[in-house]
Scaffold this active site. Structure first.
Site, short mmCIF file in Angstrom:
data_model
loop_
_atom_site.label_atom_id
_atom_site.label_comp_id
_atom_site.label_asym_id
_atom_site.label_seq_id
_atom_site.Cartn_x
_atom_site.Cartn_y
_atom_site.Cartn_z
N SER A 107 0.85 -1.18 0.00
CA SER A 107 0.00 0.00 0.00
C SER A 107 0.89 1.24 0.00
O SER A 107 1.66 1.44 -0.93
CB SER A 107 -0.95 -0.05 1.19
OG SER A 107 -2.00 0.85 1.02
N ASP A 162 -9.93 -3.29 -5.50
CA ASP A 162 -9.25 -2.48 -4.49
C ASP A 162 -9.86 -1.08 -4.45
O ASP A 162 -9.93 -0.39 -5.47
CB ASP A 162 -7.76 -2.40 -4.83
CG ASP A 162 -6.91 -1.96 -3.64
OD1 ASP A 162 -7.45 -1.25 -2.76
OD2 ASP A 162 -5.73 -2.30 -3.61
N HIS A 183 -8.02 -4.78 -1.57
CA HIS A 183 -6.77 -4.30 -1.03
C HIS A 183 -6.02 -5.35 -0.21
O HIS A 183 -4.80 -5.38 -0.19
CB HIS A 183 -7.04 -3.07 -0.17
CG HIS A 183 -5.85 -2.21 0.07
ND1 HIS A 183 -5.11 -1.67 -0.95
CD2 HIS A 183 -5.27 -1.76 1.21
CE1 HIS A 183 -4.12 -0.93 -0.45
NE2 HIS A 183 -4.20 -0.98 0.86
#
Length: 713
Positions: A565, A650, A685
């Site tokens: 991330s 995501d 995600h």
């Protein structure tokens, strides 16, 4: 980005050197040893900002409704399968090892709340948890509240995001989705006696709180950029909801919650630097919400009710690490009525707070390590829990019962499984409640944990924790994995990861760099790694990597790095800056296309991020962000082996960022190293949502790292 914060998948590092020259040397396959990788079509888009022109050849990849985009992603996945085919046996071995360290049939330690003991369990072969309770005693019949395995049956992705039980214990509001998104949830209400969903359903819900009438529910919802922007109130049998609050400042998100004392409903509005709250009596759900303290830019506060007063956690520019006030139940709008309960300390950051009838329990951070204290509400001597090891993490779990005289906390380190304890404040005694079990066996004494300090280019000392198998010789030959995050003030805490020992037991050193941008050494540590200081995050990580090499734990041709991330942004930045320093990179769902994303305020989590990264509509910030944006700084040079992951659903880092990154990287790099894109076509995600599927993802990433350093078994 803010919510681009989830993946902190800890892995392990350093390979024990074998000097047996009679062994056949592993042949490292290169990109040219495989069929040609996919080539994304070049369709130039031109962007001009502040007189500067950028050409993006892969901007078109952002449209997942375009069949050509899906075809390209499928081609990338097929290529990845081809390259990784030789590691299938290794992936299975790693998977089996991790499963062997995991107690598949397990149960959380029960927690007592409002007359019930609540707990959850996992069962062998099942992907998800089952949530249960027993009334009054653990000998009472079990009530299954949610069997997530049944709820997820037949669905390729499923996230159960939590639940809230009504004050009379008869109903539970809960959040879930079938996409794997971290920001798009459906709110439902379940009648716990019949097991049926009742009342209404809300798509895009974010938070929830019950009023004391057991039939009024407050909840937050998202807008089209996935920002939680409205709080609504709805009766279970009402045809529609009433709007009670709307947050119009796009930097802020808003959430609703109930107080521990059951007295209040709170609405919090928060940005990266500023927060304020409003509240009503939980007995009067139709009342208008009352602002606790008006919003002031760069002032953050949170309110923790006690039945006789409010405790207020307060932070501003002069009190970055926070302080705690006590304020009266009435008249608290007048700041002169506030009394200091815990003073600000520039060396100690307030991490967590839980209010009991007679004590306020606190989790603090000093010199990068956790401290836990119980501070008497009415004054007197603090009770402190001390921890003997030089590198560890301790977390305050609190107690849901307001009248309690005990609280729980967890303790873990790189070589010590996570353990839950209960501390009795009255007599100072600690009881072990539950220790993470490792069925295949584990001896902490077989491993060495150290804390090192690297020196950044500006002279700042940066802490790093490492773990490796006892007996390692520092001769520069050991494969090593270094991991970090470094954004949003999220600390890179050490903890025991059963999976990472599949690397460590193969001779890896695992290093966790506590770089600026996190709050590992206090709030100033965070301030020094954001906005126009963001590059400190990258140079800190490089300094930690160089220390591992200089101290002869490893060498550049044995060093792997991983981050996810916003930690994926870190991976992209250091790879551009020092590609010579790393042999392999794993960038998980990386926030990599900083300029394009932050200029598009129609995307999720953009305007709310201006206080973290800067607003690129302002020239100073545009130029600075452009100077490090990984996607914009790919050049014709040699790069390490790189695995990039993404998720089609995501919501935090949209799928096109990792896809564009791989396409551009392949078009410019001058080496013969392998670059792979592993796109999850069902989830978001966090990758695979089931626990067994998640372990497969971990085994895949570990196998890539091991393969690249020449370890085949």
């Amino acid at each position: 980005m803010k919510s681009r914060n989830y993946i902190i998948l800890f892995v392990a590092t350093t390979l024990m050197a074998s000097c047996n020259t009679s062994k056949k040397e592993t042949v490292m396959l290169k990109q040219s040893d495989f069929p040609a990788p996919p080539v994304a079509e070049v369709i130039p888009d031109t962007f001009t900002n502040f007189g500067q022109t950028r050409i993006d050849n892969y901007y078109w990849l952002k449209d997942k409704n375009n069949p050509k985009v899906i075809d390209y992603l499928k081609a990338e996945n097929a290529y990845t399968d081809t390259v990784m085919a030789s590691t299938k046996a290794l992936q299975q071995t790693i998977y089996d090892e991790i499963i062997g360290r995991m107690k598949e049939d397990d149960e959380s330690y029960p927690s007592f709340s409002d007359g019930y003991y609540y707990y959850s369990r996992t069962e062998k072969g099942k992907q998800y948890r089952t949530y249960c309770r027993r009334k009054g005693t653990m000998d009472a019949p079990e009530e299954i509240i949610f069997d997530v395995n049944k709820m997820a049956e037949g669905k390729p992705a499923y996230i159960f995001h939590g639940y809230s039980v009504s004050p009379d214990n008869s109903k539970a509001a809960y959040l879930c989705n079938e996409t794997g998104s971290f920001a798009e949830f459906t709110l439902k209400v379940k009648d716990l006696a019949s097991g049926r969903d009742i009342g209404f359903t809300v798509n895009g819900a974010t938070s929830m709180a019950w009023a004391n009438d057991n039939k009024t529910l407050f909840y937050g919802i998202i807008d089209n950029t996935l920002r939680s922007y409205r709080i609504l109130r709805q009766m279970l049998d009402a045809p529609k909801a009433d709007l009670v609050y709307e947050e119009t400042d796009t930097r802020f998100s808003t959430y609703v919650s109930g107080s521990k004392t059951k007295q209040y409903i709170f609405i919090e509005s928060t940005s990266s630097t500023t927060a304020d709250e409003r509240y009503i009596s939980a007995d009067k759900p139709l009342d208008a919400f009352h602002v606790f303290l008006p919003r002031i830019q760069d002032v953050e506060y949170s309110v923790y009710p006690h039945k006789e007063k409010f405790f207020v956690r307060y932070k501003d520019k002069e009190n970055l690490n926070g302080k705690i006030y006590e304020a009266p139940l009435t008249g608290h709008e007048d700041r002169s009525t506030w009394k200091e309960f815990l003073a600000h300390d520039k060396d100690v950051r307030i991490e967590g707070i839980d209010v009991l009838k007679d004590y306020v329990t606190l989790e603090l951070r000093k010199n990068g390590l956790s401290e836990i204290i119980a501070k008497p509400v009415s004054g007197g001597e603090d009770k402190a829990i001390t921890f003997p090891e030089p590198v560890y993490s301790a977390g305050l779990s609190g107690n849901p019962e307001y009248d309690a005289t005990t609280f729980r906390y967890t303790y873990t380190s790189l070589n010590r499984p996570t353990t839950l304890y209960e501390y009795n404040i009255a007599n100072g005694e600690t009881a072990k409640l539950k220790e993470q079990e490792i069925p295949s066996g584990f001896n902490p004494g077989d491993y060495v944990v150290e804390r090192l300090w690297a020196t950044a280019p500006d002279g700042v000392k940066v802490p790093m924790a490492i773990v490796y198998k006892k007996g390692l010789k520092k001769d520069g030959t050991h494969p090593t994995l270094i991991y970090s995050y470094g954004s949003y003030g999220i600390s890179s805490d050490v903890y025991f990861s059963a999976s990472m020992f599949s690397l460590i037991d193969r001779g890896f050193v695992y290093a966790l760099a506590q770089i600026r941008g996190g709050s590992d050494l206090g709030e100033q540590w965070y301030e020094d790694g954001k906005l126009l200081h963001k590059k400190n995050t990258f140079t800190d990580f490089i300094a930690c990597s160089e220390l591992l090499i200089n101290e002869k734990y490893t060498s550049a041709n044995r060093l792997a790095a991983m981050g996810g991330s916003a930690g994926g942004l870190l991976m992209g930045a250091v790879t551009n800056m020092r590609p010579d320093l790393y042999q392999t990179i794993v960038a998980q769902v990386p926030f990599i296309d900083v300029i394009n994303t932050m200029l598009d305020d129609t995307l999720p989590l953009t305007t709310g991020e201006y206080e973290e990264w800067g607003n690129p509509n302002e020239e100073e910030y545009y130029n600075y962000m452009l100077s490090y944006s990984p996607y914009d700084n790919i050049t014709a040079q040699n790069y390490p082996n790189i695995l990039v992951t993404g998720g089609i659903n995501d919501s935090q880092v949209l799928f096109h960022e990792p896809a564009k990154y791989v396409a551009k990287l392949r078009s410019l790099k001058t080496d013969d190293n392998i670059v792979l894109l592993h796109m999850n076509m069902d989830s978001g995600h966090g990758g695979a949502t089931g626990r067994y599927d998640g372990i497969k993802d971990t085994a895949f990433e570990f196998a890539f790292i091991l393969n690249r350093v020449g370890i085949e078994k």
